[in-house]
Structures are given as structure tokens and as C-alpha cells.
Design a protein around this motif. Structure first.
Motif, PDB file in Angstrom:
ATOM      1  N   SER A  16       0.835  -1.201   0.000  1.00 49.01           N
ATOM      2  CA  SER A  16       0.000   0.000   0.000  1.00 49.01           C
ATOM      3  C   SER A  16       0.871   1.252   0.000  1.00 49.01           C
ATOM      4  N   GLY A  17       2.081   1.140   0.498  1.00 50.16           N
ATOM      5  CA  GLY A  17       3.010   2.268   0.447  1.00 50.16           C
ATOM      6  C   GLY A  17       3.691   2.411  -0.900  1.00 50.16           C
ATOM      7  N   ASN A  18       3.976   1.300  -1.544  1.00 50.32           N
ATOM      8  CA  ASN A  18       4.759   1.332  -2.785  1.00 50.32           C
ATOM      9  C   ASN A  18       3.915   1.513  -4.049  1.00 50.32           C
ATOM     10  N   ILE A  19       2.637   1.162  -3.968  1.00 51.08           N
ATOM     11  CA  ILE A  19       1.827   1.113  -5.194  1.00 51.08           C
ATOM     12  C   ILE A  19       1.751   2.477  -5.882  1.00 51.08           C
ATOM     13  N   GLN A  20       1.789   3.557  -5.107  1.00 57.37           N
ATOM     14  CA  GLN A  20       1.683   4.894  -5.697  1.00 57.37           C
ATOM     15  C   GLN A  20       2.830   5.200  -6.676  1.00 57.37           C
ATOM     16  N   GLU A  21       3.949   4.500  -6.513  1.00 53.70           N
ATOM     17  CA  GLU A  21       5.116   4.730  -7.367  1.00 53.70           C
ATOM     18  C   GLU A  21       4.872   4.546  -8.851  1.00 53.70           C
TER      19      GLU A  21
ATOM     20  N   PRO B 100      -2.815   5.757   8.108  1.00 49.63           N
ATOM     21  CA  PRO B 100      -1.876   6.838   7.762  1.00 49.63           C
ATOM     22  C   PRO B 100      -0.930   6.545   6.585  1.00 49.63           C
ATOM     23  N   VAL B 101      -0.665   5.281   6.303  1.00 51.94           N
ATOM     24  CA  VAL B 101       0.318   4.946   5.257  1.00 51.94           C
ATOM     25  C   VAL B 101      -0.094   5.475   3.875  1.00 51.94           C
ATOM     26  N   TYR B 102      -1.398   5.441   3.571  1.00 53.89           N
ATOM     27  CA  TYR B 102      -1.827   5.899   2.231  1.00 53.89           C
ATOM     28  C   TYR B 102      -1.409   7.355   2.005  1.00 53.89           C
ATOM     29  N   VAL B 103      -1.661   8.188   2.992  1.00 55.14           N
ATOM     30  CA  VAL B 103      -1.361   9.611   2.836  1.00 55.14           C
ATOM     31  C   VAL B 103       0.142   9.863   2.933  1.00 55.14           C
ATOM     32  N   ASP B 104       0.775   9.301   3.947  1.00 48.80           N
ATOM     33  CA  ASP B 104       2.200   9.596   4.175  1.00 48.80           C
ATOM     34  C   ASP B 104       3.069   9.224   2.972  1.00 48.80           C
ATOM     35  N   THR B 105       2.759   8.110   2.321  1.00 53.75           N
ATOM     36  CA  THR B 105       3.596   7.712   1.185  1.00 53.75           C
ATOM     37  C   THR B 105       3.368   8.643  -0.009  1.00 53.75           C
ATOM     38  N   ASN B 106       2.200   9.243  -0.098  1.00 57.23           N
ATOM     39  CA  ASN B 106       1.972  10.240  -1.141  1.00 57.23           C
ATOM     40  C   ASN B 106       2.599  11.586  -0.783  1.00 57.23           C
ATOM     41  N   VAL B 107       2.696  11.864   0.516  1.00 53.98           N
ATOM     42  CA  VAL B 107       3.447  13.046   0.940  1.00 53.98           C
ATOM     43  C   VAL B 107       4.901  12.890   0.489  1.00 53.98           C
ATOM     44  N   MET B 108       5.475  11.715   0.768  1.00 53.18           N
ATOM     45  CA  MET B 108       6.872  11.442   0.402  1.00 53.18           C
ATOM     46  C   MET B 108       7.105  11.578  -1.100  1.00 53.18           C
ATOM     47  N   ALA B 109       6.065  11.300  -1.874  1.00 58.80           N
ATOM     48  CA  ALA B 109       6.181  11.374  -3.336  1.00 58.80           C
ATOM     49  C   ALA B 109       5.833  12.759  -3.872  1.00 58.80           C
TER      50      ALA B 109
ATOM     51  N   THR C 120     -13.131  15.490  -8.650  1.00 62.92           N
ATOM     52  CA  THR C 120     -12.835  14.163  -9.196  1.00 62.92           C
ATOM     53  C   THR C 120     -11.379  13.765  -8.932  1.00 62.92           C
ATOM     54  N   PRO C 121     -11.161  12.679  -8.221  1.00 65.03           N
ATOM     55  CA  PRO C 121      -9.792  12.225  -7.962  1.00 65.03           C
ATOM     56  C   PRO C 121      -9.288  11.319  -9.079  1.00 65.03           C
ATOM     57  N   ASP C 122      -7.977  11.064  -9.078  1.00 65.32           N
ATOM     58  CA  ASP C 122      -7.371  10.115 -10.017  1.00 65.32           C
ATOM     59  C   ASP C 122      -7.155   8.753  -9.347  1.00 65.32           C
ATOM     60  N   LEU C 123      -6.679   8.807  -8.116  1.00 63.83           N
ATOM     61  CA  LEU C 123      -6.430   7.586  -7.349  1.00 63.83           C
ATOM     62  C   LEU C 123      -7.321   7.610  -6.118  1.00 63.83           C
ATOM     63  N   ILE C 124      -8.069   6.536  -5.915  1.00 67.36           N
ATOM     64  CA  ILE C 124      -9.006   6.492  -4.787  1.00 67.36           C
ATOM     65  C   ILE C 124      -8.614   5.339  -3.871  1.00 67.36           C
ATOM     66  N   TYR C 125      -8.257   5.650  -2.648  1.00 69.74           N
ATOM     67  CA  TYR C 125      -7.937   4.605  -1.670  1.00 69.74           C
ATOM     68  C   TYR C 125      -9.207   4.243  -0.900  1.00 69.74           C
ATOM     69  N   LEU C 126      -9.584   2.975  -0.952  1.00 67.69           N
ATOM     70  CA  LEU C 126     -10.720   2.489  -0.168  1.00 67.69           C
ATOM     71  C   LEU C 126     -10.271   1.275   0.637  1.00 67.69           C
ATOM     72  N   CYS C 127     -10.775   1.146   1.848  1.00 67.60           N
ATOM     73  CA  CYS C 127     -10.433   0.014   2.709  1.00 67.60           C
ATOM     74  C   CYS C 127     -11.704  -0.479   3.389  1.00 67.60           C
ATOM     75  N   PHE C 128     -12.145  -1.674   3.014  1.00 63.42           N
ATOM     76  CA  PHE C 128     -13.330  -2.294   3.636  1.00 63.42           C
ATOM     77  C   PHE C 128     -13.100  -3.780   3.843  1.00 63.42           C
ATOM     78  N   PRO C 129     -13.428  -4.313   5.020  1.00 64.66           N
ATOM     79  CA  PRO C 129     -13.837  -3.643   6.256  1.00 64.66           C
ATOM     80  C   PRO C 129     -12.799  -2.596   6.648  1.00 64.66           C
ATOM     81  N   ASN C 130     -13.286  -1.481   7.189  1.00 68.83           N
ATOM     82  CA  ASN C 130     -12.428  -0.320   7.339  1.00 68.83           C
ATOM     83  C   ASN C 130     -11.550  -0.333   8.599  1.00 68.83           C
ATOM     84  N   ASN C 131     -10.337   0.087   8.379  1.00 69.05           N
ATOM     85  CA  ASN C 131      -9.454   0.465   9.466  1.00 69.05           C
ATOM     86  C   ASN C 131      -9.380   1.977   9.399  1.00 69.05           C
TER      87      ASN C 131
END
Lengths: 404, 404
Positions: free
Chosen positions: A112-117, A133-142, A177-188
Motif C-alpha cells: 500500500s506504500g509502494n503502489i503509488q510509485e 496513515p500509510v496511504y497519505v504519508d507515502t503520497n506526501v513522500m512522493a 474528481t480524484p485520479d487515485l481512490i484509496y478504499l479500505c473495507f472492512p475499514n481500518n
């Protein structure tokens, strides 16, 4: 003169679970007589199931003999595991996912951290709020998130989809309208789920807009109700717009063993390029495969014995979840989640903010949870408890909370 | 509409070892009666040493019992392993590297691919030519390399440091000043080494120019001569300019088990930022630690029994290296490497280019090696053989080459 990646410097100072660890350690040092019960971080407590242990021992023996020793694994995973996943997690549910669309890895956190690459730097991401937090933080890094608004606790270039009591903690289609949509279900962290009909709306939305959904299904094994999809590929058209992430951590206790997988269907193309090829190239260049012995352990999860044993483990955690849910309800708290997920999401009482409640709970009941604000601004006023503790500890924690 | 990372599309079509695999498979399918001997890819063939197997079994048992089960590992590695590495790989050699400067990972390939992430996109990299393809490819993916010149086989924004027979396959200080310098000694693919005095010049050069050296020490265990440094931290001032990468793959046969580590001294700062903090943040956000059982296996490599056993394995591979080196010399080939490294670098005979020689060797002797051109333009006219085969296969391969 070398320069550093300045996007890293934009990251918030302390990672949520580090701050929790710091506060808990300080409290424990000051009160060595108190028994602190940890229902904070989502780590499992039951040992690996016997079928998995057996597979590990056998694979270790293979590694010790010249005739059966295995060196470099195939970058994308051993065929025996990819085939098993394809058959049991997908085809058995009517989803046409082939073995060669499955990429075995060391876990869903890495994936989930690397896929944005594999996506361009100009894509706009959408995330639930609260969110892992990993979804956002890894996009911050990028460098995809713009600047941080300290006041609001939001990144300027991220599209947030608030998940609140009003919408049953399920996100609505975003206005921008987003380009990449992160969804997590069942949700954390909220433990919320969506029905297949609702998930279908997301798939249709993504296909209409050329967006890609990154679907985190790490908690799929905890679904107990019908009509809740176990995979996004149960929806029509998902092969054209969705990547799915899976973990062995929560269904089979692999948090310390590390194994996961990512599915990228070959029908998922953007700008004429198969995302499958890009991810394969990333895996081949920056990764060297999950250990053979761990992949054999993963295979054992799908054996007859293994399935029985891990199902029993999940049931044990869900017994904790019910106990927490019922106990807190009886004590007058407003709670949700815990039915199709190992997380219980509670409203903090008496208008306390979530860090205040964290400190209060730690001091008064010696119980550790996770402040909702750590997952995003819409988590403020909420608190996450996990069902991954030992049963007797969970019972004691709830009794202590009731007595507060 | 999602866009893809267009830098990925700049990557060369086929990865070196994929192309080799393709040609070997085609040949094998057409000649099922021939016994092909593979001295191409650098994968080990000896099984894991008994001390490592024992540690794995014990750790697996721990994972199967509630009292000893371990969930999430510390992101940066277990203290027992980091401490052992600090003491045995560094302090025993007089290098002051502390346990908390060591980051345990799933291998040097991942680390050497990921390390560039903590640096800005504007940095200019310098690499040896020929070179391990991962250093360059991961910088292509990050957009640091400019455009590819098909004619010359070079990227416009990469500083190449040719390693040729003229300079003994050791790079010279580059004319243009780089920001990030990748060095690997003992070298893959040439098997060359540098003395401590020469490495000190690189450290001084980096410190003078504010550059950072990424020092790949994956083959350190193969050094047999004195005055060849085992670690860059044997040089004065390296704590201020160097990151060192280590692998358990080649010294202890972990290619299928996955374990490595990276050292970032806390004195290494740029723009006032400790690179240690950036890498810690990357590990914490995108990685979840190496498996507990594999870290226990790593610890066993340093036990008295373990050291004896892995030393014997390395000696066995170096016996192969000597056999190859002596055999090819006797047959009139021009060869180097193979003394402090498991790689033998040979000049292709009769003006054949390296892919021609690859095909010739495969067809005539049924032996697989690696064409030097696959590692960069200065590798053209050279060929790499590895010492990682079985002894009897190695002997047979050399006899066949002699008969050619």
C-alpha cells in the motif's frame, strides 16, 4: 552537493503509534504496579496455527538439504501460492483473477506504500477521513499532497472523504474528481463496511472518470454478514479500474512472518499501458520475492487443516469484538464497527477530545486504545479499540472501562 | 484521469537476466539431451548451514506457542541482531558503528533500489560502467537519469565511471562532480577490489564535494587479501559521507530467505538533516520489518558454529573461483577477478561481442554465463562467470570451455 527529498520534511513529526508508545512507556515507568492492557495497535496475539508451523518446519528442512534448497524465489511469487490464491480467494467466489495477476509480497503495508510509485506525480488522491496513515504519508513522500494546513489538519492537494456518524462511516462520492481512490473495507479504523451495491457505485464512478481504486481488503476475513463483498472483483467492471491489496497478517496471524499480495488485473490499463507491467517491473527491480518458507506457510493457510485453524482464530478475535461492543453499549457508550471487522469505533464521552480520552483511559483504567484524531480530523472525538487482545485481557479491559 | 509514472516507460525493454533466461530456455527446449551448466546468475547452490537451520526451527517453534509468539517486529530490526552486527561486523574491525545505526531489511537489492528515495530528484548520480543494473534502473524510475542514447547505451544525466582493463577495473574520480556515488567492492560484475588507500580517496572526494557514497559491500565475505577494506567505515571521515549496504545472500546463502542491512551513521547530514532520520521514516512508513524467524537465522550466522559453517561455504565457492580462473588462464583467456570475489571477468576471445560469445558458449559448451554488455557499454567484449555453481559442474564447465 547532495540534496534530500524535501517531501520527507513535510511529514508530521511523530507517527501515531510512536506517540502512543511514548505515552504508554512513560505511564508504565511511573506506575510499575499497574497492569496496562493494550488494545491499541492492530497486532495479533494468538500464535501461528499448527498447520502453518508444520509447513514452516518442512520448508526449513528443504532449505537445509542440497537436493531441495531454494535460492532466489520468482520475483512475483511461487506458482504454488499464486495458483492457490487465484483458486480459493477468487475463482471460488466467482471472480476471474488468474494466478499471473497476483503479486506475492512481504505484506500489505509495503504494497500500500509502494503502489503509488507506478503512477505519475500529478495524480490527485482521494482518501477517507479517518484513514490508515500509510496511504497519505507515502503520497506526501512522493510530493503529491501539496502543503499541510496545521489548523485544519489537512493536505491542500488531497481530496478527503469524511466518514462520520451521519453517513454511517462510509464515504460519499467526492465533489472534486480524484485520479487515485484509496478504499479500505472492512475499514481500518472505523470497522465500517459497504454493501456490494455501494461498492459497485464506486467501481462505476472510477470507470466513468478514468480513476483507479486501490482497494485494501486486509480485513476481509472478518466479514460475518451476507451481501458484504469480500473482494472488489465481485463488482462488474472492477477488472478495468481496481487494484486489490491483501494481507496474511490479520486472517492468519502473519504480522511477524510478513506475507501479502496485490492483484492487478491485466485489463487495467491507463494511457495504453498495463499497470500490471509497471508493477511487475517494480517488483523485479526493487524487490527479490518473499522467502520460500513464508510462501509455504501462506500455502498452508489454504489447506483443509489450515482453514479450520485460522477460521477458529478469527472467531476468537470476533468473540472479543462482540464483548467490547456489547460491553460498551451496556455502559452507555456510542459504538460501531466490530461486526465485520476487528475494530470497534467509539465516540469519546463527555465531549473529551480523542487524546484527552486516551490519557484518561490510560490513567483511570490502564487501558490503551488509539485516538481517532490520529487517523485524520474526522476521527476527532472518536477512539479505536481492537479485538486482537487475549480474551481475558479484553474482558478485564471492558470491566475496567465500565467501572470508570 | 490517472496518469502512469512515465519514467517507467523509459526503462530498457528486457531485463538482463530475463533475456538470458529466454535464450537458455529456448536452447534447452531444442536440445533436451544436453546438460546445460549455469554459471550466469549469482544465485548460491549450497543449502543453508546447520546452525542456521537449527535457529530457524527454534524460532518457528516460538511462533507456534502463545508465550513466545512474536507479532510485528521493530521496523528497524530486532535489537539482538542489530547489536550482533554492530559488534561483529564493525566494532571487531575498529569501525564505530552503533546498533541503532543499522537498519535490518529483506535484502540489499531492496535497499539499493529504495535508498535513492530519500534524496532529491535533482541529484546527479555516478555509477561504474559496467554496473549492477538496479542502481541505474531505480534512478530511471525516479526520473533522475535524463534520456537514453540508444547508440552509446548511456543515460544523458548519469555520470559514468568506466572500469576497464586500463584502470584495472577500478573507477577513477569523475570529471563532472556527482551528488550520489554508487560504489560496489568487491565488485559485481568485474570482481575487482580497491585498497583502503584508494577507498580513502573516494571518501575524501565525497566529503570535499558534499556528495554521498552508497557503498555496496554485498561480497565482503569473499575478500581474501590483506589491505582490502571490508567496510567503507575503515576509512576516516566515512561516517560523514557514506551509506553501506550488506546482504546475507552471498556470505550465508540467504538468497531465498531474504535478509540484509543498511548502515547510516548519525553523523551523515545534508542540509542540516540526518539521513538516518529520513531512512528510519521510510522504513517505518513503507516497510514492516524482516520476519522474526529470518532475523534469528541472521543471528545464527554470527554464532561460533555458524561462522565456521558459512566460512566453509565461502571457501567452497572460492575453490570454484580459483578453478575457473586458473583453468581459463591455462586455456589462454584473459581473466580477472575471482580472488576477492565470486565473479570471474573474462575477455571474450577472437573479437566476439559479449552476446555473440554468450550464444557461442551456450551452443558449443552448453555453459551459461552473463554477457558483460548487459552491465553497461564498457562491459562489451567481456563475460562474467560465477563461482556459485556446484564444484563438479564448475569443473565440467571449465573442461568444456577448454575443449572449445
Amino acid at each position: 552537493m547532495v540534496t534530500v527529498n524535501e517531501n520527507y520534511l513535510k511529514l508530521r513529526g511523530s507517527y501515531l503509534f510512536s506517540e502512543i508508545g511514548r505515552r504508554v512507556n512513560t505511564f508504565a515507568a511511573e506506575h510499575p504496579d499497574k497492569k496496562v492492557i493494550r488494545l491499541g495497535i492492530g497486532d495479533v496475539t494468538q500464535p501461528l496455527a499448527p498447520a502453518i508451523i508444520k509447513a514452516l518446519h518442512e520448508a526449513v528442512d528443504e532449505m537445509g538439504a542440497a537436493e531441495t534448497f531454494r535460492g532466489y524465489a520468482p520475483d512475483l511469487g511461487y506458482e504454488f501460492l499464486r495458483k492457490t490464491i487465484s483458486e480459493q480467494d477468487y475463482k471460488a467466489r466467482g471472480c476471474q483473477i488468474e494466478a499471473d495477476e497476483i503479486f506475492v509480497s512481504d505484506g500489505a503495508k509495503s504494497d500500500s506504500g509502494n503502489i503509488q510509485e507506478i503512477f505519475g506525480a500529478d495524480n490527485r488522491i482521494a482518501v477517507c477521513d479517518p484513514v490508515y496513515p500509510v496511504y497519505v504519508d507515502t503520497n506526501v513522500m512522493a510530493g503529491r499532497t501539496g502543503s499541510f494546513d496545521e489548523e485544519k489538519g489537512l493536505w491542500s492537494d488531497v481530496i478527503y472523504m469524511p466518514c462520520t456518524a451521519q453517513n454511517g462511516f462510509a464515504p460519499e462520492l467526492p465533489a472534486k474528481t480524484p485520479d487515485l481512490i484509496y478504499l479500505c473495507f472492512p475499514n481500518n479504523p472505523t470497522g465500517a463496511v459497504v454493501t456490494k451495491a455501494v461498492l459497485q457505485e464506486w467501481v462505476d464512478y472510477a470507470n466513468k472518470n478514468g480513476a483507479v481504486i486501490i482497494y485494501d481488503a486486509a480485513y476481509e476475513a472478518y466479514i460475518s454478514e451476507d451481501n458484504i463483498p469480500h473482494s472488489i472483483y465481485e463488482c462488474e467492471g472492477a477488472r478495468e479500474c481496481a487494484i486489490e491489496l491483501h494481507s496474511f497478517s490479520k486472517n492468519a496471524g502473519f504480522t511477524g512472518l510478513r506475507l501479502g499480495y496485490t492483484v492487478i488485473p491485466k485489463d487495467l490499463k491507463r494511457q495504453g499501458v498495463m499497470l500490471h507491467s509497471l508493477w511487475a517491473r517494480r517488483h523485479g527491480t526493487k524487490y527479490n520475492g518473499a522467502p520460500y518458507i513464508v510462501q509455504r506457510a501462506g500455502e498452508a493457510v489454504y489447506s483443509e487443516e489450515g482453514k479450520k485453524q485460522v477460521t477458529a482464530q478469527v472467531a476468537a478475535y470476533m468473540k472479543n469484538a462482540s464483548y467490547i461492543l456489547d460491553g460498551l453499549k451496556a455502559a452507555g457508550y456510542t459504538v460501531s464497527g466490530g461486526v465485520n471487522a476487528p475494530y470497534i469505533w467509539m465516540k469519546t464521552p463527555d465531549g473529551m477530545d480523542s487524546w484527552e480520552f486516551f490519557d484518561h483511559l490510560l490513567k483511570t483504567a490502564n487501558v490503551v486504545g488509539t485516538p481517532g484524531a490520529g487517523f485524520g480530523p474526522s476521527g476527532e472525538g472518536y477512539f479505536r479499540l481492537t479485538a486482537f487482545g487475549k480474551y481475558e485481557d479484553t474482558v478485564e479491559a471492558i470491566e475496567r472501562i465500565k467501572r470508570m
